[in-house]
Motif scaffolding. Structure first.
Motif, PDB file in Angstrom:
ATOM      1  N   TYR A 149       0.761  -1.107  -0.167  1.00 17.54           N
ATOM      2  CA  TYR A 149       0.012   0.346   0.446  1.00 17.54           C
ATOM      3  C   TYR A 149       1.091   0.865  -0.212  1.00 17.54           C
ATOM      4  O   TYR A 149       1.857   1.371   0.192  1.00 17.54           O
ATOM      5  N   CYS A 150       0.477   2.338  -0.156  1.00 14.30           N
ATOM      6  CA  CYS A 150       1.252   3.323  -0.613  1.00 14.30           C
ATOM      7  C   CYS A 150       0.223   4.953   1.139  1.00 14.30           C
ATOM      8  O   CYS A 150      -0.807   4.588   1.144  1.00 14.30           O
ATOM      9  N   LEU A 151       1.220   4.946   1.665  1.00 10.24           N
ATOM     10  CA  LEU A 151       0.741   6.388   2.792  1.00 10.24           C
ATOM     11  C   LEU A 151       1.315   7.615   1.784  1.00 10.24           C
ATOM     12  O   LEU A 151       2.267   8.034   1.844  1.00 10.24           O
ATOM     13  N   PRO A 152      -0.413   8.287   1.754  1.00 13.08           N
ATOM     14  CA  PRO A 152       0.223   9.749   0.629  1.00 13.08           C
ATOM     15  C   PRO A 152       0.504  10.865   1.725  1.00 13.08           C
ATOM     16  O   PRO A 152      -0.114  10.506   2.607  1.00 13.08           O
ATOM     17  N   GLY A 153       0.675  11.523   1.492  1.00 16.42           N
ATOM     18  CA  GLY A 153       0.261  13.175   1.457  1.00 16.42           C
ATOM     19  C   GLY A 153       1.805  13.712   0.756  1.00 16.42           C
ATOM     20  O   GLY A 153       2.540  13.393   0.034  1.00 16.42           O
ATOM     21  N   GLY A 246      -5.043  -9.496   0.982  1.00 20.06           N
ATOM     22  CA  GLY A 246      -4.420  -8.360   1.692  1.00 20.06           C
ATOM     23  C   GLY A 246      -4.705  -7.180   2.247  1.00 20.06           C
ATOM     24  O   GLY A 246      -5.942  -6.132   1.870  1.00 20.06           O
ATOM     25  N   ARG A 247      -4.701  -6.925   3.950  1.00 16.89           N
ATOM     26  CA  ARG A 247      -5.877  -5.773   4.454  1.00 16.89           C
ATOM     27  C   ARG A 247      -4.710  -4.747   4.411  1.00 16.89           C
ATOM     28  O   ARG A 247      -3.776  -5.067   4.367  1.00 16.89           O
ATOM     29  N   THR A 248      -5.003  -4.060   3.731  1.00 12.18           N
ATOM     30  CA  THR A 248      -4.373  -2.000   4.424  1.00 12.18           C
ATOM     31  C   THR A 248      -4.972  -1.092   5.198  1.00 12.18           C
ATOM     32  O   THR A 248      -6.504  -1.039   5.481  1.00 12.18           O
ATOM     33  N   PRO A 249      -4.553   0.072   5.920  1.00 10.23           N
ATOM     34  CA  PRO A 249      -5.447   0.918   6.387  1.00 10.23           C
ATOM     35  C   PRO A 249      -6.642   1.303   5.878  1.00 10.23           C
ATOM     36  O   PRO A 249      -5.692   1.294   4.337  1.00 10.23           O
ATOM     37  N   ALA A 250      -7.210   1.785   6.856  1.00 11.02           N
ATOM     38  CA  ALA A 250      -8.166   2.828   5.884  1.00 11.02           C
ATOM     39  C   ALA A 250      -7.337   3.940   5.442  1.00 11.02           C
ATOM     40  O   ALA A 250      -8.823   4.312   3.822  1.00 11.02           O
ATOM     41  N   PHE A 251      -6.625   4.762   5.244  1.00  9.17           N
ATOM     42  CA  PHE A 251      -6.038   5.876   5.303  1.00  9.17           C
ATOM     43  C   PHE A 251      -5.585   5.448   4.396  1.00  9.17           C
ATOM     44  O   PHE A 251      -5.213   6.398   3.840  1.00  9.17           O
ATOM     45  N   ALA A 252      -5.078   4.710   3.794  1.00  9.04           N
ATOM     46  CA  ALA A 252      -3.707   4.317   3.040  1.00  9.04           C
ATOM     47  C   ALA A 252      -5.048   3.983   1.258  1.00  9.04           C
ATOM     48  O   ALA A 252      -5.733   3.076   1.445  1.00  9.04           O
ATOM     49  N   LEU A 253      -4.295   3.885   0.525  1.00 11.18           N
ATOM     50  CA  LEU A 253      -4.665   2.672  -0.682  1.00 11.18           C
ATOM     51  C   LEU A 253      -3.297   2.178  -0.984  1.00 11.18           C
ATOM     52  O   LEU A 253      -2.567   1.925  -1.472  1.00 11.18           O
ATOM     53  N   GLY A 254      -4.374   0.954  -1.018  1.00 12.54           N
ATOM     54  CA  GLY A 254      -3.228  -0.615  -0.766  1.00 12.54           C
ATOM     55  C   GLY A 254      -3.660  -1.407  -2.610  1.00 12.54           C
ATOM     56  O   GLY A 254      -4.720  -0.767  -3.662  1.00 12.54           O
TER      57      GLY A 254
END
Length: 316
Positions: A149-153, A246-254
């Motif tokens: 996934y990616c952590l945007p910002g 695979g599960r990713t954080p709700a605020f991330a894009l997976g």
């Protein structure tokens, strides 16, 4: 008042009709970027129609037509306590327009601020538990579940777990990380935030709920297409199969998620892209949705302006 009625009627019909019209066929999967623009333009069109409809009730067209100075004076008069132009229905209409705009702005700001706080906490966790891999240009997180996934910002980064690295071939890892980099470069989190803001501002309305789900799906298709420019589609499809659960954080894009298997079929059997005339038609729809409400709203003012000045010219 005719313009106000037209805009109000359009807004009420569009929230029900647009999801059905835009959801027809498979054109969106063939041009996800264009489809995202159409869905966002549809949401903006309905919101703008509601605001302009209220403004058309509050501010008569002849006031606008006689000049911008009188227009702003009329706005000031309506907000003052003793204004002669401030009829009760005009005050209510002006208040309604302000509430609609404020509601959208508030929901958008709340979504962005909350996501920023959650991303900051997750980034702190990655700084402690993850390690940056320069060759991959990604953060490797020690985890027994295969995920990417990616952590945007502002300091966006791609993240891949050690389980994913063990289960994917090197070319598949490169393909899936290209997918995540596409999310980061395209700032797709802001697009999702806009769709979420409309949906949260006007809950239970079909257009905004459908737009949010469709845009979330289309953004993944768009990232797949960007990654496919540099990597074989078979590698992207194979990576999606392994990362589907695979599960990713709700605020991330997976890269995985509920749409992964559908995207696999799309990667393996790509449809023909839209023809030029179809793309031009789509862009025309976007322009119509964005410009239409404003055009309808200014027609009374323009008509009054022309009638007033043509009358003055005829006197000479």
């Amino acid at each position: 008042m005719m313009a106000a009625a037209v805009l109000a009627l359009y807004a009420m019909v569009a929230v029900v009709a647009l999801p059905r019209l835009l959801g027809r066929g498979e054109w969106a999967d063939r041009a996800p970027r264009l489809a995202i623009c159409v869905w966002l333009a549809g949401c903006a069109s309905v919101a703008a129609s509601a605001i302009f409809s209220a403004l058309a009730v509050a501010i008569p067209g002849n006031v606008v037509g006689h000049g911008l100075a009188e227009f702003f004076q009329a706005c000031a008069d309506m907000l003052s306590d003793g204004a002669s132009l401030a009829a009760p229905d005009a005050r209510v209409a002006l208040l309604g327009a302000g509430l609609v705009a404020a509601r959208i702005a508030y929901c958008g700001a709340a979504i962005l601020l909350r996501a920023r706080r959650e991303r900051r906490r997750h980034a702190e966790m990655l700084n402690l538990l993850g390690r940056h891999d320069g060759a991959l240009d990604a953060v490797v997180l020690d985890h027994d579940e295969a995920a990417a996934y990616c952590l945007p910002g502002r300091d966006g980064r791609a993240v891949i777990t050690t389980a994913a690295l063990r289960s994917l071939a090197p070319e598949q890892v490169a393909a899936v990380l290209a997918h995540e980099q596409a999310h980061l470069r395209g700032r797709h989190h802001l697009v999702l935030a806009a769709a979420e803001a409309f949906c949260r501002a006007f809950p239970h309305l079909p257009l905004f709920a459908r737009a949010r789900s469709e845009i979330a799906r289309l953004i993944e298709l768009l990232a797949d297409d960007v990654a496919a420019r540099r990597h074989p589609r078979i590698h992207i499809a194979a990576a999606l199969v392994r990362l589907a659960t695979g599960r990713t954080p709700a605020f991330a894009l997976g890269a995985g998620g509920e749409t992964a298997l559908t995207r696999v079929r799309r990667m393996l059997s790509p449809a023909a892209p839209l023809e030029l005339r179809e793309r031009v038609a789509g862009l025309a729809v976007v322009a119509l949705l964005l410009i239409g409400p404003a055009a309808v709203a200014v027609i009374p003012g323009v008509s009054s302006f022309l009638a007033h000045h043509c009358h003055n010219i005829s006197l000479f």
